[in-house]
Each structure stands twice: as structure tokens, then as C-alpha cells.
Design an enzyme around this catalytic site. Structure first.
Site, mmCIF file in Angstrom:
data_model
loop_
_atom_site.group_PDB
_atom_site.id
_atom_site.type_symbol
_atom_site.label_atom_id
_atom_site.label_comp_id
_atom_site.label_asym_id
_atom_site.label_seq_id
_atom_site.Cartn_x
_atom_site.Cartn_y
_atom_site.Cartn_z
ATOM 1 N N SER A 160 -9.764 15.906 5.237
ATOM 2 C CA SER A 160 -10.127 17.260 4.766
ATOM 3 C C SER A 160 -11.115 17.956 5.706
ATOM 4 O O SER A 160 -11.008 19.170 5.940
ATOM 5 C CB SER A 160 -10.724 17.183 3.361
ATOM 6 N N ASP B 250 -0.861 6.065 7.099
ATOM 7 C CA ASP B 250 -1.758 6.329 5.968
ATOM 8 C C ASP B 250 -0.926 6.451 4.684
ATOM 9 O O ASP B 250 0.059 7.200 4.646
ATOM 10 C CB ASP B 250 -2.493 7.650 6.261
HETATM 11 P P1 13P Z 1 -10.378 13.210 2.581
HETATM 12 O O1 13P Z 1 -9.506 14.104 1.762
HETATM 13 O O2 13P Z 1 -11.716 13.001 1.940
HETATM 14 O O3 13P Z 1 -10.504 13.660 3.986
HETATM 15 O O4 13P Z 1 -9.694 11.744 2.606
HETATM 16 C C1 13P Z 1 -8.726 11.433 3.574
HETATM 17 C C2 13P Z 1 -8.049 10.135 3.289
HETATM 18 O O5 13P Z 1 -8.466 9.332 2.493
HETATM 19 C C3 13P Z 1 -6.828 9.853 4.045
HETATM 20 O O6 13P Z 1 -6.206 8.684 3.627
HETATM 21 O O1 G3H Z 2 -5.113 10.922 1.962
HETATM 22 C C1 G3H Z 2 -4.284 11.697 2.395
HETATM 23 C C2 G3H Z 2 -4.450 12.465 3.634
HETATM 24 O O2 G3H Z 2 -5.386 13.493 3.471
HETATM 25 C C3 G3H Z 2 -3.121 12.941 4.105
HETATM 26 O O3 G3H Z 2 -2.722 14.069 3.427
HETATM 27 O O4 G3H Z 2 -0.365 13.577 2.729
HETATM 28 O O5 G3H Z 2 -1.232 15.947 2.926
HETATM 29 O O6 G3H Z 2 -0.809 14.566 4.980
HETATM 30 P P1 G3H Z 2 -1.185 14.567 3.511
HETATM 31 ZN ZN ZN Z 3 -6.448 8.283 1.537
#
Ligand code: 13P
Ligand code: G3H
Ligand code: ZN
Length: 317
Positions: free
Chosen positions: A265, A88
């Protein structure tokens, strides 16, 4: 079943008018809660790992835990759980390469905060390496507001995706899916209290018109369930005005071209609400299993609800 790419998942999701949940994972309880929900609902699944998650838990631990979840699904439920393991918000070629070399089946290269030409060049470089290794690539155009471990984008610096850019970007980079900005944002404070949450479905539809059949990704898609916010605030927490994307809007996006919906989240909220409540009610307890067990169960219940009522991917694996 081994770890799979998102290629086939996305094709079926696009044609079927549903989306696959991409849930962020950081530890064993989160992985177990999510995978148990997917197994019971026979849902295809994307587990995604951020740079921060890798720094927290180490690549090898997360990979082995995911492999254990696949093995457990086979042994205890007799089910071949199709899981894509995804990086991610990869922010460099080196990070993407390390995840590809380390067994991920999908990576995101997030060049969305860079100038357009730099985003194209970096994405192209990652795509060449990834495709040579059988791995798929998600790219991003447009910038979401919000806070992640590594990035903090203010609402003023965020920008919607420009549909007129997408065909050229996808052709030049060769990316396999595209994250777009239509009004969602990262974190638990997505809209101002008292205002009506709005997403730019017109941008989504114009992108889909220009890229027929191409999988679109929605980041920042937690709905910030108010029962968790209330439980957190009732048990010593402080999250006034936390608001997410209404679930009906996510369901609508899934019916259109969105094939991957990112949720982090809501996992954090489910876990934190449950643990706060537990501590408040059992002040003398100090065995981590006592409070991590209900936290894991809360994640499982929440993910089941997402699969069935929001994503629509139950029974699709
Ligand atoms: P949220 O903060 O809405 O859960 O989004 C997560 C996200 O986009 C991770 O890449
Ligand atoms: O979009 C981001 C995700 O919520 C990951 O968050 O970088 O704090 O692990 P993080
Ligand atoms: Zn994201």
C-alpha cells in the site's frame, strides 16, 4: 548474481535482529524505484508478485524486468544485488507450480482461510514440489483483515494466529517461513481513527518461543505515511481516515522473530500522491514520462527510508 532464495537472508536477519522488505511489484517504474533504493543501501531484497500483478503485467514481463534490475546493478553499480522473487498470496497448487516453473525462488501458499487440515494438506503439497525444485515456501496461519485483488476479509472474519498450532503446522507441512496474524491488515485503513494502533507482540513472542530460530512473516505492514494521504486528499483524492502500522512497531517486530515485512500500500500511496500532485500542478502535460519519473523517485525515497529506519537491513547485502 542470480535470483536467490530467502534461506540465507532470513538466517542472517533473524540473528541480526532486522527484517528484509518484501515489496509488491506491478510495473517497470515500481521495480526500478525499489531496486535502486536497495542498490544504494546495499540491502537484500524480496520482490513479490501477486496473482493480480501477474494478471496485469504477465509473468514474463515482471521476470525480465527483475532480471534487468539485477544486470543493471552489476553493470552500473558493480553490486551483486541479492533478490528473492516471491509469489505473494498464492491460492492454489497450480499457481505456485506455475511460478516455480517460471523461475521464482520463493512462493507463498496462503491456505489461511481454509479449514486447518485443508491448509496443512495444500501447504504440504506445495512444499514437496517447491523443495524438489530448490524453491522455499511461506505459509500462513491466522487470517488478516483487509482487501486484496483476490480476497476481501472483514474484520469480524479475521483471527489472530493461535500459537498452540504453530509447531504441529510447521512440522507437518515442512514450510520454510510462517506468516502470522497479530493485528496488521491489508490496505490503507488498518485502524479506526482516534484509536491507538495495537499489535499482539505477546502472540509473536509465544510463536517465536515455540519455533526458535524460525522466520516469521508480517503481512499488511504498510505504515500509510500521512504526507502521502494529505497530498492525495489535497489534489483531488479522497482517502479520509487512512491509517497504517506505526513504524516503531514494525522496527520492534523486526528486532524480534519477524524476518520479512510486506509492503504494498505504501508504494501505491507514494505513486498516487506524486502523480496527483503532478497533474494538479501541470494540467497541460500529457507525456507519461513526466509524471512517472517523479513517481519512481518517490518510491525510491520511501523504500530507502524503510530500509534504513524501519527494516534495519541497510548494508546487510
Ligand atoms: P499492505 O497493504 O499493508 O501494504 O500489505 C501488503 C501485503 O501484505 C502483501 O502481501
Ligand atoms: O496483500 C496483497 C497485496 O497488496 C497485493 O495486492 O492482490 O491487489 O495485487 P493485489
Ligand atoms: Zn499480504
Amino acid at each position: 548474481m542470480a535470483i536467490v532464495t530467502t534461506k540465507e537472508m532470513f538466517k542472517k536477519a533473524y540473528d541480526g535482529g532486522y527484517a528484509i522488505g518484501a515489496f509488491n511489484v506491478n510495473n517497470m517504474e515500481i521495480i526500478q524505484g525499489i531496486t535502486e533504493a536497495a542498490i544504494e543501501q546495499h540491502a537484500p531484497l524480496i520482490l513479490q508478485v501477486s496473482k493480480g500483478a501477474r494478471a496485469y503485467a504477465k509473468h514474463v514481463y515482471l521476470m525480465k524486468l527483475i532480471e534487468a534490475a539485477i544486470q543493471d546493478a552489476e553493470q552500473t553499480a558493480g553490486f551483486d544485488l541479492p533478490i528473492a522473487v516471491h509469489l505473494d498470496h498464492g491460492d492454489s497448487f497450480e499457481l505456485c507450480k506455475s511460478c516455480i516453473d517460471g523461475g521464482f525462488s520463493s512462493v507463498m501458499i496462503d491456505g489461511s482461510s481454509k479449514p486447518y487440515e485443508e491448509n496443512v494438506a495444500l501447504t504440504r503439497k506445495v512444499v514437496e514440489y517447491a523443495h524438489d525444485h530448490g524453491v522455499v515456501v511461506e505459509a500462513e496461519l491466522g487470517t488478516l483483515a483487509g482487501v486484496e485483488d483476490e480476497v476481501n476479509v472483514s474484520a469480524e472474519d479475521s483471527s489472530y494466529t493461535r500459537p498452540e498450532d504453530v509447531e504441529e503446522f510447521v512440522t507437518r507441512t515442512g514450510c520454510d517461513s510462517l506468516a502470522i496474524a497479530i493485528g496488521t491488515s491489508h490496505g490503507a485503513y488498518k485502524f479506526k481513527p482516534g484509536t491507538k494502533p495495537q499489535l499482539r507482540f505477546d502472540i509473536l513472542d509465544e510463536v517465536a518461543r515455540r519455533l526458535p530460530g524460525f522466520p516469521i512473516v508480517l503481512h499488511g505492514s504498510s505504515s500509510v505515511p500521512q504526507q502521502f494521504v494529505e497530498a492525495i486528499n489535497a489534489h483531488g483524492g479522497k482517502m479520509p481516515g487512512a491509517i497504517g502500522v506505526p513504524e516503531e512497531m514494525l522496527r520492534e517486530a523486526a528486532r524480534r522473530a519477524v524476518c520479512k515485512i510486506n509492503i504494498d500500500s505504501d508504494l501505491r500511496l507514494a505513486m498516487t500522491a506524486t502523480i496527483r500532485e503532478y497533474f494538479d500542478e501541470h494540467p497541460a502535460d500529457f507525456d507519461p514520462r513526466a509524471y512517472l519519473k517523479p513517481a519512481r523517485a518517490a518510491i525510491k525515497a520511501m523504500v530507502k527510508h524503510k530500509i534504513v529506519d524501519v527494516l534495519g537491513c541497510d548494508g546487510k547485502a
